[in-house]
Design a protein around this motif. Structure first.
Motif, PDB file in Angstrom:
ATOM      1  N   ASP A   5       0.830  -1.211   0.000  1.00  0.00           N
ATOM      2  CA  ASP A   5       0.000   0.000   0.000  1.00  0.00           C
ATOM      3  C   ASP A   5       0.863   1.258   0.000  1.00  0.00           C
ATOM      4  O   ASP A   5       0.583   2.214  -0.713  1.00  0.00           O
ATOM      5  CB  ASP A   5      -0.938   0.015   1.216  1.00  0.00           C
ATOM      6  CG  ASP A   5      -2.025  -1.044   1.117  1.00  0.00           C
ATOM      7  OD1 ASP A   5      -2.278  -1.542  -0.004  1.00  0.00           O
ATOM      8  OD2 ASP A   5      -2.609  -1.374   2.161  1.00  0.00           O
ATOM      9  N   TYR A   6       1.916   1.249   0.797  1.00  0.00           N
ATOM     10  CA  TYR A   6       2.828   2.397   0.845  1.00  0.00           C
ATOM     11  C   TYR A   6       3.474   2.632  -0.522  1.00  0.00           C
ATOM     12  O   TYR A   6       3.499   3.764  -1.018  1.00  0.00           O
ATOM     13  CB  TYR A   6       3.896   2.172   1.916  1.00  0.00           C
ATOM     14  CG  TYR A   6       5.015   3.192   1.870  1.00  0.00           C
ATOM     15  CD1 TYR A   6       4.785   4.534   2.176  1.00  0.00           C
ATOM     16  CD2 TYR A   6       6.306   2.817   1.529  1.00  0.00           C
ATOM     17  CE1 TYR A   6       5.809   5.470   2.133  1.00  0.00           C
ATOM     18  CE2 TYR A   6       7.334   3.748   1.487  1.00  0.00           C
ATOM     19  CZ  TYR A   6       7.079   5.072   1.781  1.00  0.00           C
ATOM     20  OH  TYR A   6       8.091   5.991   1.735  1.00  0.00           O
ATOM     21  N   VAL A   8       2.476   1.739  -3.487  1.00  0.00           N
ATOM     22  CA  VAL A   8       1.479   2.159  -4.482  1.00  0.00           C
ATOM     23  C   VAL A   8       1.003   3.579  -4.200  1.00  0.00           C
ATOM     24  O   VAL A   8       0.975   4.424  -5.104  1.00  0.00           O
ATOM     25  CB  VAL A   8       0.299   1.160  -4.520  1.00  0.00           C
ATOM     26  CG1 VAL A   8      -0.833   1.692  -5.390  1.00  0.00           C
ATOM     27  CG2 VAL A   8       0.774  -0.196  -5.044  1.00  0.00           C
ATOM     28  N   ASN A   9       0.629   3.870  -2.964  1.00  0.00           N
ATOM     29  CA  ASN A   9       0.116   5.206  -2.632  1.00  0.00           C
ATOM     30  C   ASN A   9       1.153   6.302  -2.824  1.00  0.00           C
ATOM     31  O   ASN A   9       0.820   7.418  -3.212  1.00  0.00           O
ATOM     32  CB  ASN A   9      -0.434   5.232  -1.207  1.00  0.00           C
ATOM     33  CG  ASN A   9      -1.682   4.388  -1.074  1.00  0.00           C
ATOM     34  OD1 ASN A   9      -2.410   4.173  -2.042  1.00  0.00           O
ATOM     35  ND2 ASN A   9      -1.930   3.887   0.118  1.00  0.00           N
ATOM     36  N   ALA A  10       2.419   5.986  -2.563  1.00  0.00           N
ATOM     37  CA  ALA A  10       3.484   6.979  -2.738  1.00  0.00           C
ATOM     38  C   ALA A  10       4.032   6.965  -4.169  1.00  0.00           C
ATOM     39  O   ALA A  10       4.932   7.732  -4.470  1.00  0.00           O
ATOM     40  CB  ALA A  10       4.605   6.715  -1.735  1.00  0.00           C
ATOM     41  N   ARG A  11       3.467   6.080  -5.021  1.00  0.00           N
ATOM     42  CA  ARG A  11       3.896   5.967  -6.432  1.00  0.00           C
ATOM     43  C   ARG A  11       5.391   5.689  -6.536  1.00  0.00           C
ATOM     44  O   ARG A  11       6.112   6.293  -7.318  1.00  0.00           O
ATOM     45  CB  ARG A  11       3.521   7.215  -7.234  1.00  0.00           C
ATOM     46  CG  ARG A  11       2.058   7.602  -7.213  1.00  0.00           C
ATOM     47  CD  ARG A  11       1.113   6.657  -7.897  1.00  0.00           C
ATOM     48  NE  ARG A  11       1.457   6.426  -9.305  1.00  0.00           N
ATOM     49  CZ  ARG A  11       1.045   5.350  -9.977  1.00  0.00           C
ATOM     50  NH1 ARG A  11       0.294   4.457  -9.394  1.00  0.00           N
ATOM     51  NH2 ARG A  11       1.378   5.181 -11.228  1.00  0.00           N
ATOM     52  N   THR A  36      -0.300  -1.497 -11.691  1.00  0.00           N
ATOM     53  CA  THR A  36       0.003  -0.132 -11.241  1.00  0.00           C
ATOM     54  C   THR A  36       1.114   0.492 -12.080  1.00  0.00           C
ATOM     55  O   THR A  36       1.276   1.710 -12.067  1.00  0.00           O
ATOM     56  CB  THR A  36       0.448  -0.101  -9.763  1.00  0.00           C
ATOM     57  OG1 THR A  36       1.733  -0.735  -9.643  1.00  0.00           O
ATOM     58  CG2 THR A  36      -0.573  -0.760  -8.858  1.00  0.00           C
ATOM     59  N   LYS A 164       9.945   4.470   4.994  1.00  0.00           N
ATOM     60  CA  LYS A 164       9.421   5.808   5.284  1.00  0.00           C
ATOM     61  C   LYS A 164      10.497   6.682   5.922  1.00  0.00           C
ATOM     62  O   LYS A 164      10.618   7.864   5.599  1.00  0.00           O
ATOM     63  CB  LYS A 164       8.190   5.731   6.187  1.00  0.00           C
ATOM     64  CG  LYS A 164       6.927   5.383   5.434  1.00  0.00           C
ATOM     65  CD  LYS A 164       5.713   5.373   6.317  1.00  0.00           C
ATOM     66  CE  LYS A 164       5.350   6.787   6.741  1.00  0.00           C
ATOM     67  NZ  LYS A 164       4.086   6.842   7.477  1.00  0.00           N
TER      68      LYS A 164
END
Length: 191
Positions: A5-6, A8-11, A36, A164
């Motif tokens: 998820d990280y 994908v969400n952060a591209r 994606t 992160k």
């Protein structure tokens, strides 16, 4: 999974070295992730056997033992990665240990060998504290190895937190393909 998820969400572009066994167990999820456009799929072997000749295991991981075993491990891995629509050009063996004869075979068969500069999770076994300390050693242009599997150990959550912290320092991952395009990576270099 928090890690996926990280990413994908952060591209975030990433390169995944996947085994045939992992592909078979997670084919649908990998195809969804592939849609994606953020992932590059590379060869980690068919069964996660170490590319070491003359031994039966390394760190408790089965070894290929013979040239024929190495060829089966690599070529069956290719076939499995191709089921994801990719054509792998880089091989990273289980344990990141290569016997000289195995390395010679790989290079003769035009495989780039995937090395790394920081093993962020130490083979999916690093604690929260250790992974945090290793994340501080990541430098621009380095290759970070981390395992997205082993949910039973909570590894994905630790990798997520460590990545992160790397991003908070202004460093952002790119795929091997991107690194090769801009000329920042020598894929035949081994640690």
């Amino acid at each position: 999974m928090a890690l996926v998820d990280y990413l994908v969400n952060a591209r975030i572009q990433s390169t995944w070295f996947v085994t045939g066994v992992f592909i078979q167990r997670n084919a649908q999820a990998l195809r969804e992730l592939d849609r994606t456009g953020l992932c590059e799929w590379q060869n980690h072997g068919a069964r996660h056997h170490a590319p070491v000749l003359g031994h039966t295991s390394i760190y408790g991981v089965p070894a290929v033992n013979t040239v024929e075993g190495l060829a089966r491990e690599v070529l069956e891995g290719v076939r499995q990665v191709q089921t994801l629509g990719a054509i792998p050009t880089i091989y990273r063996g289980a344990t990141a240990k290569y016997s000289p004869a195995a390395l010679e075979w790989l290079l003769e068969h035009r495989w780039a060998v995937g090395g790394y500069s920081v093993a962020l999770d130490e083979g999916a076994g690093a604690s929260w504290g250790r992974m945090g300390a290793l994340a501080k050693t990541v430098r621009a242009g380095g290759v970070v190895l981390a395992h997205g599997n082993h949910a039973e150990r909570g590894n994905g959550a630790r990798v997520f937190a460590a990545l992160k912290s790397v991003a908070q320092r202004g460093l952002h991952p790119i795929s091997w393909r991107e690194a090769l395009t801009v000329g920042t990576l020598n894929t035949t270099g081994l640690r």
